[in-house]
Motif scaffolding. Structure first.
Motif, PDB file in Angstrom:
ATOM      1  N   ASN A   1      46.793  46.806  45.573  1.00  0.00           N
ATOM      2  CA  ASN A   1      46.617  46.417  44.171  1.00  0.00           C
ATOM      3  C   ASN A   1      46.244  44.958  43.959  1.00  0.00           C
ATOM      4  OD1 ASN A   1      47.605  48.836  42.311  1.00  0.00           O
ATOM      5  ND2 ASN A   1      48.899  48.813  44.123  1.00  0.00           N
ATOM      6  N   ARG A   2      46.170  44.169  45.037  1.00  0.00           N
ATOM      7  CA  ARG A   2      45.839  42.749  44.869  1.00  0.00           C
ATOM      8  C   ARG A   2      44.476  42.534  44.219  1.00  0.00           C
ATOM      9  NH1 ARG A   2      48.712  41.937  49.939  1.00  0.00           N
ATOM     10  NH2 ARG A   2      50.591  40.722  49.492  1.00  0.00           N
ATOM     11  N   SER A   3      43.559  43.443  44.473  1.00  0.00           N
ATOM     12  CA  SER A   3      42.205  43.283  43.931  1.00  0.00           C
ATOM     13  C   SER A   3      41.991  44.062  42.640  1.00  0.00           C
ATOM     14  CB  SER A   3      41.177  43.746  44.973  1.00  0.00           C
ATOM     15  OG  SER A   3      41.348  45.127  45.274  1.00  0.00           O
ATOM     16  N   SER A   4      43.061  44.614  42.050  1.00  0.00           N
ATOM     17  CA  SER A   4      42.914  45.466  40.861  1.00  0.00           C
ATOM     18  C   SER A   4      42.243  44.750  39.708  1.00  0.00           C
ATOM     19  CB  SER A   4      44.281  45.991  40.418  1.00  0.00           C
ATOM     20  OG  SER A   4      44.827  46.855  41.371  1.00  0.00           O
ATOM     21  N   SER A   5      42.675  43.520  39.416  1.00  0.00           N
ATOM     22  CA  SER A   5      42.105  42.788  38.282  1.00  0.00           C
ATOM     23  C   SER A   5      40.632  42.490  38.506  1.00  0.00           C
ATOM     24  CB  SER A   5      42.879  41.498  38.047  1.00  0.00           C
ATOM     25  OG  SER A   5      44.204  41.783  37.681  1.00  0.00           O
ATOM     26  N   ALA A   6      40.282  42.084  39.725  1.00  0.00           N
ATOM     27  CA  ALA A   6      38.879  41.795  40.037  1.00  0.00           C
ATOM     28  C   ALA A   6      38.032  43.058  39.943  1.00  0.00           C
ATOM     29  CB  ALA A   6      38.767  41.185  41.429  1.00  0.00           C
ATOM     30  N   SER A   7      38.586  44.182  40.417  1.00  0.00           N
ATOM     31  CA  SER A   7      37.852  45.450  40.354  1.00  0.00           C
ATOM     32  C   SER A   7      37.670  45.891  38.913  1.00  0.00           C
ATOM     33  CB  SER A   7      38.596  46.525  41.149  1.00  0.00           C
ATOM     34  OG  SER A   7      38.694  46.179  42.506  1.00  0.00           O
ATOM     35  N   THR A   8      38.706  45.709  38.103  1.00  0.00           N
ATOM     36  CA  THR A   8      38.623  46.076  36.689  1.00  0.00           C
ATOM     37  C   THR A   8      37.572  45.233  35.983  1.00  0.00           C
ATOM     38  OG1 THR A   8      40.955  46.722  36.653  1.00  0.00           O
ATOM     39  CG2 THR A   8      39.918  46.259  34.536  1.00  0.00           C
ATOM     40  N   ARG A   9      37.546  43.941  36.295  1.00  0.00           N
ATOM     41  CA  ARG A   9      36.546  43.058  35.692  1.00  0.00           C
ATOM     42  C   ARG A   9      35.132  43.469  36.095  1.00  0.00           C
ATOM     43  NH1 ARG A   9      36.467  36.400  35.984  1.00  0.00           N
ATOM     44  NH2 ARG A   9      34.279  36.130  35.332  1.00  0.00           N
ATOM     45  N   THR A  10      34.933  43.752  37.366  1.00  0.00           N
ATOM     46  CA  THR A  10      33.612  44.207  37.833  1.00  0.00           C
ATOM     47  C   THR A  10      33.195  45.482  37.120  1.00  0.00           C
ATOM     48  OG1 THR A  10      33.968  43.222  40.016  1.00  0.00           O
ATOM     49  CG2 THR A  10      32.297  44.946  39.857  1.00  0.00           C
ATOM     50  N   LEU A  11      34.139  46.394  36.964  1.00  0.00           N
ATOM     51  CA  LEU A  11      33.854  47.660  36.291  1.00  0.00           C
ATOM     52  C   LEU A  11      33.450  47.435  34.841  1.00  0.00           C
ATOM     53  CD1 LEU A  11      33.952  50.773  35.979  1.00  0.00           C
ATOM     54  CD2 LEU A  11      36.405  50.531  35.530  1.00  0.00           C
ATOM     55  N   LEU A  12      34.257  46.681  34.084  1.00  0.00           N
ATOM     56  CA  LEU A  12      33.996  46.517  32.654  1.00  0.00           C
ATOM     57  C   LEU A  12      32.758  45.667  32.390  1.00  0.00           C
ATOM     58  CD1 LEU A  12      37.615  46.136  31.221  1.00  0.00           C
ATOM     59  CD2 LEU A  12      36.149  48.172  31.310  1.00  0.00           C
ATOM     60  N   GLU A  13      32.478  44.715  33.280  1.00  0.00           N
ATOM     61  CA  GLU A  13      31.236  43.948  33.131  1.00  0.00           C
ATOM     62  C   GLU A  13      30.030  44.833  33.418  1.00  0.00           C
ATOM     63  OE1 GLU A  13      32.870  39.427  34.210  1.00  0.00           O
ATOM     64  OE2 GLU A  13      31.558  40.497  35.629  1.00  0.00           O
ATOM     65  N   GLY A  14      30.159  45.699  34.416  1.00  0.00           N
ATOM     66  CA  GLY A  14      29.037  46.569  34.780  1.00  0.00           C
ATOM     67  C   GLY A  14      28.798  47.682  33.788  1.00  0.00           C
ATOM     68  N   VAL A  15      29.863  48.227  33.236  1.00  0.00           N
ATOM     69  CA  VAL A  15      29.739  49.382  32.342  1.00  0.00           C
ATOM     70  C   VAL A  15      29.506  48.963  30.893  1.00  0.00           C
ATOM     71  CG1 VAL A  15      31.021  51.318  31.355  1.00  0.00           C
ATOM     72  CG2 VAL A  15      31.081  50.921  33.815  1.00  0.00           C
ATOM     73  N   PHE A  16      30.311  48.019  30.401  1.00  0.00           N
ATOM     74  CA  PHE A  16      30.247  47.658  28.980  1.00  0.00           C
ATOM     75  C   PHE A  16      29.772  46.222  28.730  1.00  0.00           C
ATOM     76  CE2 PHE A  16      33.626  51.071  28.577  1.00  0.00           C
ATOM     77  CZ  PHE A  16      32.797  51.966  27.899  1.00  0.00           C
ATOM     78  N   ALA A  17      29.339  45.508  29.768  1.00  0.00           N
ATOM     79  CA  ALA A  17      28.817  44.143  29.631  1.00  0.00           C
ATOM     80  C   ALA A  17      29.782  43.249  28.852  1.00  0.00           C
ATOM     81  CB  ALA A  17      27.440  44.167  28.966  1.00  0.00           C
ATOM     82  N   VAL A  18      31.068  43.302  29.211  1.00  0.00           N
ATOM     83  CA  VAL A  18      32.063  42.521  28.472  1.00  0.00           C
ATOM     84  C   VAL A  18      31.846  41.015  28.642  1.00  0.00           C
ATOM     85  CG1 VAL A  18      33.781  44.369  28.578  1.00  0.00           C
ATOM     86  CG2 VAL A  18      33.744  42.621  30.373  1.00  0.00           C
ATOM     87  N   HIS A  19      31.109  40.611  29.672  1.00  0.00           N
ATOM     88  CA  HIS A  19      30.822  39.194  29.882  1.00  0.00           C
ATOM     89  C   HIS A  19      29.739  38.689  28.927  1.00  0.00           C
ATOM     90  CE1 HIS A  19      28.004  41.531  32.179  1.00  0.00           C
ATOM     91  NE2 HIS A  19      27.309  40.474  32.560  1.00  0.00           N
ATOM     92  N   GLN A  20      29.073  39.621  28.242  1.00  0.00           N
ATOM     93  CA  GLN A  20      28.002  39.257  27.310  1.00  0.00           C
ATOM     94  C   GLN A  20      28.350  39.571  25.855  1.00  0.00           C
ATOM     95  OE1 GLN A  20      24.771  41.568  28.915  1.00  0.00           O
ATOM     96  NE2 GLN A  20      24.349  40.102  30.571  1.00  0.00           N
ATOM     97  N   LYS A  21      29.447  40.308  25.646  1.00  0.00           N
ATOM     98  CA  LYS A  21      29.848  40.704  24.292  1.00  0.00           C
ATOM     99  C   LYS A  21      31.329  40.389  24.085  1.00  0.00           C
ATOM    100  CE  LYS A  21      26.677  44.679  24.463  1.00  0.00           C
ATOM    101  NZ  LYS A  21      26.600  46.170  24.401  1.00  0.00           N
ATOM    102  N   LYS A  22      31.638  39.797  22.945  1.00  0.00           N
ATOM    103  CA  LYS A  22      33.040  39.568  22.608  1.00  0.00           C
ATOM    104  C   LYS A  22      33.736  40.924  22.484  1.00  0.00           C
ATOM    105  CE  LYS A  22      32.149  35.256  20.146  1.00  0.00           C
ATOM    106  NZ  LYS A  22      32.226  34.541  18.846  1.00  0.00           N
ATOM    107  N   THR A  23      34.808  41.095  23.233  1.00  0.00           N
ATOM    108  CA  THR A  23      35.383  42.431  23.399  1.00  0.00           C
ATOM    109  C   THR A  23      36.875  42.439  23.128  1.00  0.00           C
ATOM    110  OG1 THR A  23      33.721  42.985  25.079  1.00  0.00           O
ATOM    111  CG2 THR A  23      35.728  44.328  25.023  1.00  0.00           C
ATOM    112  N   LEU A  24      37.318  43.482  22.431  1.00  0.00           N
ATOM    113  CA  LEU A  24      38.736  43.807  22.292  1.00  0.00           C
ATOM    114  C   LEU A  24      38.997  45.088  23.065  1.00  0.00           C
ATOM    115  CD1 LEU A  24      41.609  43.705  20.992  1.00  0.00           C
ATOM    116  CD2 LEU A  24      40.634  44.994  19.061  1.00  0.00           C
ATOM    117  N   ALA A  25      39.917  45.041  24.016  1.00  0.00           N
ATOM    118  CA  ALA A  25      40.332  46.235  24.757  1.00  0.00           C
ATOM    119  C   ALA A  25      41.687  46.677  24.221  1.00  0.00           C
ATOM    120  CB  ALA A  25      40.424  45.940  26.253  1.00  0.00           C
ATOM    121  N   ILE A  26      41.784  47.936  23.821  1.00  0.00           N
ATOM    122  CA  ILE A  26      43.042  48.479  23.286  1.00  0.00           C
ATOM    123  C   ILE A  26      43.559  49.555  24.231  1.00  0.00           C
ATOM    124  CG2 ILE A  26      44.129  49.716  21.385  1.00  0.00           C
ATOM    125  CD1 ILE A  26      42.220  48.421  19.481  1.00  0.00           C
TER     126      ILE A  26
END
Length: 487
Positions: A96-121
């Motif tokens: 689980n050490r890489s969970s946060s990094a993997s989650t970030r890679t996933l959300l940036e790749g799928v929903f471009a969260v690095h380019q759009k202001k995002t609220l995750a609920i």
């Protein structure tokens, strides 16, 4: 039908063999299990017996199930208990050490969260259940390190809080990602309407887990939101508390499922039956999976190591590149498939291979010899034709009267729907026809036997009981997963 893209296993067999050898040497429960089955050691991996929760996890003392590195565990998750009994699964730090990094890679790749202001609920049940707890933890850890605006709200399955936060944060964000079980989405939308809260449907995105859903649900939600097919909208993740995450949909595999859903001739030519399975890209590293008698079998070293552990999900394994090629070169493609064909053809041949999952294989009702699976009944109730009438939540069971068996449904209706004879007839005939398309023997029985009683609602083969919303939906705020079959 033997298709070239079908595989028997995914992952490295060498890893599986090493896990099995280590478990035989250091996991007391596994050693005892093998001895009880008459195994003396030295067997090949394929000769080793399969395990399941009843014969293994629930059959031995907890401390005997742990691996030799159990002190490296940092947290414990609980399974939902939807299969009959909850169990507790320790999690290793190394996994689980890489969970946060993997989650970030996933959300940036799928929903471009690095380019759009995002609220995750996080609208999944919290507490000890793996689904909600894992996402709440990993996404908050991710948010701490992001150099861009990214906000997290974790109300769990309290829908009024979700609605309030969507309403308050709407002016400040470009998109809102809802992490939910799919059966709760309709209830959330209806509750927002009841509370007179304007929902920014065009901003909503979905990451769902915990349950399968028919493709008609995604199509309906996407049409209502006015989102184009090429825009990332709703993705499903696949895994279990027993094994952790195993796979996720990508835009290309969603496009494949949509083509197979609308083009039954194409699906049939590939040996794929309706309801169309979910197509998850296999992402679990250091994990070996097999398809044994149509069931998913997992070998993985974790807090409680598993060797050839059966998850009772009906699954097939596909080589991505060959499956993609089989679809793109099929003579059954037509002009209406083109929007999805472009998405598939533009995708990389190097995407991970596929887990084609068709729901739980051990959850079904038997009517006159027909095996009606929960996955099948989901598709029947949640079909596009009934979307304006039903929320999609139901309870199904077999009842017996005067030596005759019937399939009984409790069906939740949307706000404002009249539960009159006209509605009853429309829903009945839709359910019969859709069920007949999925199970040909039921259609034959209906034509030859059951249809004679269609004019007498008390003797129809399907007994329908309408329950106004939120009669069934309210349970989505208290329970982890929704099960349609009531045994």
């Amino acid at each position: 039908m033997n298709q070239i893209f079908v595989k028997n296993s995914l992952g490295a067999k060498q890893i599986a063999e090493e896990i099995a050898e280590r478990a035989q040497g250091f996991v007391p429960a596994y050693k005892h299990f093998l001895e009880s089955q008459g195994f003396k050691g030295g067997e090949t991996f394929e000769q080793l017996p399969q395990l399941d929760k009843k014969s293994y996890a629930l059959a031995y003392p907890f401390e005997e199930l742990l691996g030799d590195d159990y002190e490296e565990c940092f947290t414990i998750f609980r399974s939902s208990g939807s299969s009959g009994q909850s169990f507790y699964w320790p999690q290793l730090k190394s996994d689980n050490r890489s969970s946060s990094a993997s989650t970030r890679t996933l959300l940036e790749g799928v929903f471009a969260v690095h380019q759009k202001k995002t609220l995750a609920i996080i609208g999944l049940n919290l507490g000890s259940w793996m689904g909600g707890e894992f996402f709440s933890w990993s996404i908050k850890n991710m948010a701490i390190d992001t150099p861009y605006p990214f906000y997290v709200f974790s109300p769990g399955s309290h829908h009024e809080e979700i609605i309030e936060m969507v309403y308050k944060m709407n002016p400040f964000v470009d998109q809102i990602i809802l992490f939910m079980v799919p059966s709760a989405i309709a209830h959330l939308h209806l509750k927002a309407s009841q509370l007179n809260k304007s929902f920014p449907f065009e901003k909503l995105k979905y990451m769902v887990t915990g349950e399968p859903f028919p493709e008609s649900l995604r199509i309906s939600l996407q049409k209502r939101a006015g989102v184009e097919e090429k825009i990332p909208f709703m993705f499903s993740l696949y895994g279990s508390a027993d094994t952790g995450g195993l796979g996720i949909e990508f835009l290309a595999s969603i496009a494949l499922r949509k083509i197979l859903y609308r083009n039954s001739a194409l699906a049939s030519s590939l040996g794929i039956e309706s309801p169309i399975p979910h197509l998850f890209h296999f992402l679990a590293t250091n994990t070996f999976v097999e398809s044994i008698d149509g069931h998913l079998c997992v070998t993985r070293w974790q807090g409680i190591p598993l060797v050839r552990y059966i998850l009772y999900d009906h699954v097939a394994l596909y080589n991505w590149k060959e499956f993609k090629q089989a679809v793109l070169t099929s003579e059954y493609l037509d002009l209406e498939d083109q929007p999805w064909v472009k998405i598939i053809s533009d995708s990389s041949d190097d995407l991970p291979d596929l887990l084609a999952v068709s729901g739980r294989a051990d959850s079904c009702l038997i009517l006159a010899g027909d095996n009606l699976t929960e996955y099948m009944l989901d598709a029947v109730v949640k079909c596009e034709e009934l979307d304006e009438i039903l929320t999609g939540l139901y309870r199904a069971r077999i009842i017996e009267e005067e030596d005759m068996k019937y399939l009984a449904f409790d069906l939740e209706t949307r706000q404002g729907v009249e539960s009159d004879a006209v509605t009853l007839d429309r829903v009945y005939h839709s359910l019969v026809q859709t069920l007949g398309q999925l199970e040909s023997s039921f259609l034959e029985d209906w034509k030859n036997i059951y249809s004679a009683w269609d004019n007498d609602s008390s003797k129809r083969i399907l007994r329908l009981n309408f329950i106004p919303w939120p009669g069934l939906s309210h349970a989505t705020e208290q329970t982890i997963k929704q099960r349609g079959i009531v045994q």
